[in-house]
Write an enzyme that holds these catalytic residues in place. Structure first.
Site, PDB file in Angstrom:
ATOM      1  N   TYR A  27      87.453  62.181  40.195  1.00  0.00           N
ATOM      2  CA  TYR A  27      87.578  61.701  41.575  1.00  0.00           C
ATOM      3  C   TYR A  27      88.613  62.538  42.325  1.00  0.00           C
ATOM      4  CZ  TYR A  27      89.034  58.941  45.547  1.00  0.00           C
ATOM      5  OH  TYR A  27      89.375  58.554  46.817  1.00  0.00           O
ATOM      6  N   THR A  87      93.246  61.573  48.857  1.00  0.00           N
ATOM      7  CA  THR A  87      93.798  60.594  47.921  1.00  0.00           C
ATOM      8  C   THR A  87      95.010  61.123  47.179  1.00  0.00           C
ATOM      9  OG1 THR A  87      93.310  59.440  45.851  1.00  0.00           O
ATOM     10  CG2 THR A  87      92.099  61.446  46.235  1.00  0.00           C
TER      11      THR A  87
HETATM   12  N1  UFG Z   1      94.739  47.868  36.491  1.00  0.00           N
HETATM   13  C1  UFG Z   1      94.955  46.959  35.481  1.00  0.00           C
HETATM   14  N2  UFG Z   1      94.017  45.991  35.296  1.00  0.00           N
HETATM   15  C2  UFG Z   1      92.888  45.893  36.038  1.00  0.00           C
HETATM   16  C3  UFG Z   1      92.678  46.831  37.082  1.00  0.00           C
HETATM   17  C4  UFG Z   1      93.624  47.815  37.278  1.00  0.00           C
HETATM   18  O1  UFG Z   1      95.940  47.017  34.757  1.00  0.00           O
HETATM   19  O2  UFG Z   1      92.074  44.982  35.790  1.00  0.00           O
HETATM   20  C5  UFG Z   1      95.743  48.907  36.727  1.00  0.00           C
HETATM   21  C6  UFG Z   1      95.188  50.323  36.640  1.00  0.00           C
HETATM   22  O3  UFG Z   1      95.140  50.745  35.312  1.00  0.00           O
HETATM   23  C7  UFG Z   1      96.190  51.072  37.519  1.00  0.00           C
HETATM   24  C8  UFG Z   1      96.617  50.032  38.570  1.00  0.00           C
HETATM   25  O4  UFG Z   1      96.227  48.776  38.032  1.00  0.00           O
HETATM   26  O5  UFG Z   1      97.307  51.410  36.758  1.00  0.00           O
HETATM   27  C9  UFG Z   1      95.921  50.217  39.899  1.00  0.00           C
HETATM   28  O6  UFG Z   1      94.526  50.356  39.642  1.00  0.00           O
HETATM   29  P1  UFG Z   1      93.427  50.380  40.792  1.00  0.00           P
HETATM   30  O7  UFG Z   1      92.102  50.509  40.108  1.00  0.00           O
HETATM   31  O8  UFG Z   1      93.634  49.236  41.715  1.00  0.00           O
HETATM   32  O9  UFG Z   1      93.782  51.679  41.613  1.00  0.00           O
HETATM   33  P2  UFG Z   1      93.974  53.187  41.126  1.00  0.00           P
HETATM   34  O10 UFG Z   1      95.452  53.480  41.160  1.00  0.00           O
HETATM   35  O11 UFG Z   1      93.250  53.491  39.874  1.00  0.00           O
HETATM   36  O12 UFG Z   1      93.201  53.983  42.254  1.00  0.00           O
HETATM   37  C10 UFG Z   1      93.388  53.731  43.639  1.00  0.00           C
HETATM   38  C11 UFG Z   1      92.100  54.079  44.339  1.00  0.00           C
HETATM   39  C12 UFG Z   1      91.821  55.534  44.147  1.00  0.00           C
HETATM   40  C13 UFG Z   1      93.027  56.346  44.576  1.00  0.00           C
HETATM   41  C14 UFG Z   1      94.289  55.884  43.927  1.00  0.00           C
HETATM   42  C15 UFG Z   1      95.452  56.631  44.526  1.00  0.00           C
HETATM   43  O13 UFG Z   1      91.028  53.319  43.826  1.00  0.00           O
HETATM   44  O14 UFG Z   1      90.699  55.859  44.911  1.00  0.00           O
HETATM   45  O15 UFG Z   1      94.445  54.502  44.130  1.00  0.00           O
HETATM   46  O16 UFG Z   1      96.691  56.104  44.143  1.00  0.00           O
HETATM   47  F1  UFG Z   1      92.839  57.627  44.202  1.00  0.00           F
END
Ligand code: UFG
Length: 322
Positions: free
Chosen positions: A138, A114
């Site tokens: 993670y 990741t």
């Molecule tokens: N976000 C919001 N509102 C929401 C959900 C998410 O603003 O309701 C934001 C988060 O704070 C983040 C972005 O949208 O800034 C993306 O969030 P995600 O939860 O979709 O994805 P993440 O970037 O947290 O994580 C994903 C995978 C991980 C991986 C990562 C690598 O879930 O397993 O991408 O870039 F590590």
């Protein structure tokens, strides 16, 4: 035969489909804690925890040539709350799998790693040689798993590829499988929930990040592009006696606000957007430099953000509207 752990989950199921379409025989191992048996429409299926000693039975029953290891927990937010859960499943249970592979002489391994291994990167786009400084459990659990693989490969007669996914998104164009998490925490499916009326609004977690519009920037990559990269990486392991680590992303960043605007455009729906507090563990900006895998394996991503959102919207309509 390729063993696909976590093949009943989102990325594993899409890759299992792509492998079978490319002519590979597969056996999916999944304990269905996060996965769906319905998603295993191709190849064999065995219900095991990859951290269990009983997993040997699968290696006895099938002639396994290599392992694609998707089985893991992957929510950044949950990992902050429950770090032990992540270190146990993502790291310790992977060691069990490696031990069994060694016993049976299986020496090709692909890890779902990741972008979270980089933490807050020193520069973007991120190249693979940047220092790994994960800022959430993670990312840390995947970082130490990569290190264990590095040591295993150094012992000889074992090669691996670690694929560092950026933000996997989008769904199968035939809508046979798709993205389904319980609970859902990922941005695109949550915004689609707002578009389809399953939730009243979408919250933006943090508007004071060091990015052009203040919201987090991520590199969204279609799950089928990820699936194709696994096939390329497996062929590389079959042909070359070496291990490697590759970033998998589009090389383009989109802010949370831009993703919400894209969902509004693709769906033609409007819905309230709330400005909320930061979510713990979120880096400001993650964008891949995927030059290495393009040069080494000839892999190039095919799908842009609009196609990603369209495919996810079609799946969303199928499961929640039909
Ligand atoms: N976000 C919001 N509102 C929401 C959900 C998410 O603003 O309701 C934001 C988060 O704070 C983040 C972005 O949208 O800034 C993306 O969030 P995600 O939860 O979709 O994805 P993440 O970037 O947290 O994580 C994903 C995978 C991980 C991986 C990562 C690598 O879930 O397993 O991408 O870039 F590590």
């Amino acid at each position: 035969m390729i063993l696909v752990t976590g093949g009943a989950g989102y990325i594993g199921a899409h890759t299992n489909k792509a492998l079978n379409q490319a002519g590979y025989e597969t056996v999916v191992v999944d304990n269905l804690v996060k996965g769906y048996e319905d998603f295993v429409k191709w190849g064999h299926f065995e219900n095991y925890n990859f951290g269990s000693k009983d997993l040997r039975e699968v290696f006895e029953k099938y002639d396994i040539d290599g392992v694609l290891h998707f089985g893991a927990f992957s929510s950044v937010a949950e990992s902050v709350e429950l770090p032990q859960k992540y270190f146990k499943n993502n790291y310790k249970n992977t060691i069990n799998l490696l031990q069994i592979m060694r016993e049976f002489g299986v020496n090709k391994f692909i890890l779902s790693s990741t972008a979270a291994v980089y933490g807050n990167p020193e520069k973007v786009p991120i190249t693979e040689d940047q220092e790994l400084k994960p800022i959430n459990p993670y990312g840390h659990s995947k970082f130490i798993t990569e290190k264990a693989l590095e040591r295993e490969a150094a012992k000889g007669d074992f090669n691996y590829v670690a694929l560092r996914y950026f933000n996997a998104a989008g769904c199968d164009f035939d809508c046979e499988i798709g993205e389904l998490h319980e609970p859902e925490t990922h941005l695109i499916p949550l915004v689609l929930d707002a578009a389809i009326g399953r939730r009243d609004s979408i919250s933006i977690f943090g508007t004071d990040y060091n990015t052009p519009d203040g919201t987090c920037v991520r590199d969204y990559i279609h799950v089928n592009d990820l699936a194709k990269a696994h096939i390329d990486a497996y062929e590389y392991l079959c042909n070359e006696n070496e291990s490697n680590v590759f970033n998998l992303g589009n090389g383009k960043g989109f802010s949370v606000k831009e993703v919400i605007d894209m969902v509004k455009k693709v769906t033609g729906k409007d819905f309230p957007v709330k400005l909320d507090e930061r979510r713990e563990g979120d880096p400001d900006i993650l964008i891949a430099d995927a030059t290495k895998i393009k040069d080494k394996l000839g892999w190039t991503p095919q799908y842009d953000l609009e196609t990603i959102v369209e495919s996810a919207w079609n799946w969303h309509k199928k499961i929640y509207q039909d």
